[in-house]
Design a protein around this motif. Structure first.
Motif, PDB file in Angstrom:
ATOM      1  N   ARG A   1       0.835  -1.209   0.000  1.00 48.87           N
ATOM      2  CA  ARG A   1       0.000   0.000   0.000  1.00 48.87           C
ATOM      3  C   ARG A   1       0.868   1.256   0.000  1.00 48.87           C
ATOM      4  O   ARG A   1       0.588   2.213  -0.729  1.00 48.87           O
ATOM      5  CB  ARG A   1      -0.911  -0.014   1.226  1.00 48.87           C
ATOM      6  N   GLU A   2       1.928   1.257   0.792  1.00 55.59           N
ATOM      7  CA  GLU A   2       2.814   2.414   0.831  1.00 55.59           C
ATOM      8  C   GLU A   2       3.508   2.614  -0.510  1.00 55.59           C
ATOM      9  O   GLU A   2       3.684   3.750  -0.967  1.00 55.59           O
ATOM     10  CB  GLU A   2       3.838   2.241   1.950  1.00 55.59           C
ATOM     11  N   ALA A   3       3.909   1.525  -1.143  1.00 59.21           N
ATOM     12  CA  ALA A   3       4.554   1.635  -2.454  1.00 59.21           C
ATOM     13  C   ALA A   3       3.594   2.218  -3.485  1.00 59.21           C
ATOM     14  O   ALA A   3       4.005   2.968  -4.383  1.00 59.21           O
ATOM     15  CB  ALA A   3       5.046   0.268  -2.912  1.00 59.21           C
ATOM     16  N   ALA A   4       2.323   1.874  -3.344  1.00 58.88           N
ATOM     17  CA  ALA A   4       1.320   2.347  -4.304  1.00 58.88           C
ATOM     18  C   ALA A   4       0.987   3.815  -4.109  1.00 58.88           C
ATOM     19  O   ALA A   4       0.737   4.545  -5.081  1.00 58.88           O
ATOM     20  CB  ALA A   4       0.058   1.508  -4.187  1.00 58.88           C
ATOM     21  N   THR A   5       0.994   4.290  -2.864  1.00 58.98           N
ATOM     22  CA  THR A   5       0.487   5.635  -2.589  1.00 58.98           C
ATOM     23  C   THR A   5       1.577   6.682  -2.412  1.00 58.98           C
ATOM     24  O   THR A   5       1.289   7.889  -2.439  1.00 58.98           O
ATOM     25  CB  THR A   5      -0.379   5.609  -1.319  1.00 58.98           C
ATOM     26  N   ASP A   6       2.808   6.268  -2.237  1.00 59.25           N
ATOM     27  CA  ASP A   6       3.886   7.216  -1.998  1.00 59.25           C
ATOM     28  C   ASP A   6       4.171   8.031  -3.260  1.00 59.25           C
ATOM     29  O   ASP A   6       4.217   7.495  -4.373  1.00 59.25           O
ATOM     30  CB  ASP A   6       5.150   6.458  -1.574  1.00 59.25           C
ATOM     31  N   ASP A   7       4.383   9.329  -3.083  1.00 58.34           N
ATOM     32  CA  ASP A   7       4.749  10.203  -4.200  1.00 58.34           C
ATOM     33  C   ASP A   7       6.268  10.267  -4.271  1.00 58.34           C
ATOM     34  O   ASP A   7       6.899  11.156  -3.714  1.00 58.34           O
ATOM     35  CB  ASP A   7       4.160  11.601  -3.987  1.00 58.34           C
ATOM     36  N   HIS A   8       6.870   9.319  -4.946  1.00 56.45           N
ATOM     37  CA  HIS A   8       8.329   9.167  -5.010  1.00 56.45           C
ATOM     38  C   HIS A   8       8.816   9.580  -6.394  1.00 56.45           C
ATOM     39  O   HIS A   8       8.228   9.210  -7.411  1.00 56.45           O
ATOM     40  CB  HIS A   8       8.711   7.712  -4.731  1.00 56.45           C
ATOM     41  N   ILE A   9       9.913  10.327  -6.437  1.00 53.65           N
ATOM     42  CA  ILE A   9      10.393  10.827  -7.731  1.00 53.65           C
ATOM     43  C   ILE A   9      10.796   9.691  -8.671  1.00 53.65           C
ATOM     44  O   ILE A   9      10.715   9.832  -9.897  1.00 53.65           O
ATOM     45  CB  ILE A   9      11.566  11.820  -7.541  1.00 53.65           C
ATOM     46  N   MET A  10      11.197   8.541  -8.118  1.00 51.08           N
ATOM     47  CA  MET A  10      11.571   7.432  -8.995  1.00 51.08           C
ATOM     48  C   MET A  10      10.388   6.901  -9.789  1.00 51.08           C
ATOM     49  O   MET A  10      10.569   6.257 -10.822  1.00 51.08           O
ATOM     50  CB  MET A  10      12.226   6.303  -8.196  1.00 51.08           C
ATOM     51  N   LYS A  11       9.179   7.159  -9.323  1.00 47.47           N
ATOM     52  CA  LYS A  11       8.010   6.743 -10.100  1.00 47.47           C
ATOM     53  C   LYS A  11       7.899   7.536 -11.400  1.00 47.47           C
ATOM     54  O   LYS A  11       7.281   7.082 -12.356  1.00 47.47           O
ATOM     55  CB  LYS A  11       6.739   6.931  -9.268  1.00 47.47           C
ATOM     56  N   ARG A  12       8.490   8.728 -11.412  1.00 48.60           N
ATOM     57  CA  ARG A  12       8.434   9.566 -12.609  1.00 48.60           C
ATOM     58  C   ARG A  12       9.709   9.473 -13.440  1.00 48.60           C
ATOM     59  O   ARG A  12       9.660   9.508 -14.667  1.00 48.60           O
ATOM     60  CB  ARG A  12       8.198  11.021 -12.214  1.00 48.60           C
ATOM     61  N   GLN A  13      10.860   9.367 -12.764  1.00 47.98           N
ATOM     62  CA  GLN A  13      12.137   9.492 -13.468  1.00 47.98           C
ATOM     63  C   GLN A  13      13.071   8.309 -13.259  1.00 47.98           C
ATOM     64  O   GLN A  13      14.173   8.313 -13.815  1.00 47.98           O
ATOM     65  CB  GLN A  13      12.837  10.778 -13.015  1.00 47.98           C
TER      66      GLN A  13
END
Length: 554
Positions: free
Chosen positions: A221-233
């Protein structure tokens, strides 16, 4: 202690026969993944085996986490003696194959000997089929996957294969899975190529019944909801920071910053990203499907290491050019880090930095061992003197992007890692970059407290590779969660990681590795004392060898 279950499947490629063997004691002691494979290879491969000879074995393994639905678990392991480093080496790949492998019911699958003909090996929970595929000689990765899909109805998510580079025994050839994910570093694709195995498929309906704690879903759940820059770049998000601290290798390691960084940084990659990308069951989704319609380039990446190797280290400041290099490496079955660094060495020798057409031409020459590519296919360690350039390798493996001349603990990690100059062996860079609000950060310069911390990091990463758990879970896993997932005290789990590292070291010692191989191509003040301190923490001899009594009994 939680561990994977299931027998070892041994495949004799000479006789095209198989044998199934229970290895419960090994599984209980080493959990799975890299741990189990390291133990098996150290027992079953002679210390003097030629990496490209019949006595070497390739062992594929998963861990217990591949039966879970938790993020960061879409990975698996491959282990063999490396034709690039000449030591025991494990490589880790993401994508979607790990759960298809688990569905076969085996905890480990090993390949021994050499096939007389080019073959695909189909592994299922009901048996093994050997398929002669002479028409696939020289086929690219996508061509091989298309054939398997057309003829057998198995998507690329079931496939581990080699491209022309593996067939031609390029010492840094990859084993590719899901088309664009790689068992990259160390040349395991050449080991499969030496065995005349073009591809392996895994499928079945016999996934082990391993009970994973329900609290795994907190991590998911934390992996899904966290706003982490690696999700974009992805990992290339760190490039600007590396450049700012004078820690971005450029122009074949002759400089440490790059004036064209804005053309290849995280923003440049994000601008070309057209959808989310992930590994099996992972909500973190840090992968980088990118494309440029105008130039007809579509690939996955590049990540930071490749953007360094084919970008700043090669004098290239256009992300689409780097994407094209990445795409070529995936198609031809090359480790893109080693390919980029090796090409950069050639560009340095020819004073041709930034020549993108030459770069792409040389990449193809390497894969097919044509022209200058035949020499470059041997890797930097074997060709540097002939090129007249510095030998930027440790144990034959060229450097990753995180700069050890700035991050001194990472430099020490490069030197002592059994795999060579690989950033993922301890991920020590993650505690040395000057990031804000970072717990337990260490100053980048100097070695105070770092040998002890390095041992802990190496042991933890070996545990992750046994689990198998992605290294990017580091912001979501803490000692309590490791204990919850693996049903053991954290120190007990770290001790498993320590046994893996020690067994690798002992195997390599028997192949002639010692302190002379734990060296860097540059000087760092206090390095020799830090090296002694590292050996002391490990309980090893100051000549870089693990004593017999320190090695787990076989």
């Amino acid at each position: 202690m939680l561990h994977t279950t299931g027998p070892l499947l041994s495949i004799d490629l000479d006789a095209q026969t198989t044998e199934v063997e229970e290895i419960d004691d090994v599984l209980a002691a080493f959990i799975g993944g890299r741990g189990v494979a390291t133990r098996l290879v150290s027992e079953r491969v002679p210390f003097d085996a030629d990496p490209l000879g019949p006595e070497n074995r390739v062992v594929f393994t998963t861990g217990p986490m591949q039966v879970s639905n938790m993020s960061f678990t879409g990975r698996m392991n491959a282990t063999a003696v490396s034709p690039l480093t000449d030591g025991l080496l494990s490589s880790n790949a993401g994508g979607f194959m790990s759960r298809n492998f688990a569905d076969t019911g085996y905890s480990a699958v090993e390949f021994a000997g050499v096939s007389d003909n080019l073959i695909i090996v189909h592994v299922t929970d009901e048996g093994v089929e050997f398929e002669a595929v002479p028409d696939l000689e020289g086929a690219t990765v996508s061509e091989t996957c298309a054939y398997i899909d057309d003829e057998h109805g198995l998507s690329a998510e079931h496939v581990a294969c080699i491209g022309p580079a593996g067939e031609n025994l390029v010492r840094f050839a990859s084993i590719m899975t899901t088309e664009e994910r790689a068992f990259g570093r160390g040349g395991l694709g050449a080991v499969l190529g030496s065995k005349n195995v073009k591809a392996v498929t895994f499928t079945g309906d016999s996934r082990p019944d391993i009970e994973i704690p329900a609290s795994q879903m907190e991590i998911h759940r934390e992996a899904a909801t966290d706003d982490h820059i690696m999700k974009r770049q992805g990992t290339v998000a760190v490039m600007d920071l590396a450049n700012e601290v004078n820690g971005l290798p450029s122009y074949y390691f002759s400089e440490q910053s790059f004036e064209g960084v804005e053309g290849i940084n995280g923003d440049a990659v994000e601008a070309k990203k057209y959808k989310k990308g992930t590994c099996s069951a992972c909500a973190f989704a840090c992968k980088l499907p990118t494309r440029d319609e105008e130039r007809g380039v579509e690939t996955e990446g590049p990540e930071f290491e490749v953007a360094m190797a084919f970008g700043s280290n090669s004098g290239v400041d256009d992300i689409v050019d780097v994407m094209k290099s990445n795409e070529l490496c995936d198609e031809l079955g090359l480790d893109a880090i080693s390919a980029g660094n090796t090409v950069a060495a050639y560009l340095a020798a020819e004073d041709e930095f930034g020549n993108r057409d030459l770069i792409w031409d040389v990449v193809e020459q390497i894969a097919y061992r044509e022209g200058v590519g035949d020499d470059l296919a041997e890797g930097i360690d074997r060709v540097a003197a002939d090129l007249g350039v510095e030998n930027w390798t440790v144990k034959g493996l060229d450097f990753a992007a995180h700069e050890g001349r700035v991050l001194h603990g990472q430099g020490l990690s490069y030197a002592v890692a059994n795999r060579g100059a690989d950033h993922m062996y301890a991920t020590f860079y993650s505690v040395e970059y000057p990031l804000v609000d970072k717990d337990e950060a260490m100053p980048p310069d100097g070695f105070d407290g770092k040998p002890e911390r390095l041992v802990e990091r190496e042991n933890l990463m070996a545990l992750n590779d046994a689990g198998v758990v992605c290294k990017f879970s580091r912001d979501y896993l803490n000692p309590e969660r490791y204990e919850m997932l693996f049903d053991a005290e954290f120190e007990t789990l770290l001790a498993v990681g320590g046994r893996i590292v020690e067994l690798e070291r002992y195997f390599n010692n028997q192949r002639g590795f010692d302190r002379d191989d734990d060296r860097l191509p540059y000087d760092l003040d206090g390095f020799e004392d830090a090296l002694d301190a590292y050996y002391d923490v490990r309980g090893w001899n100051h000549d870089g060898t693990a004593p017999d009594e320190a090695v787990p009994e076989k």
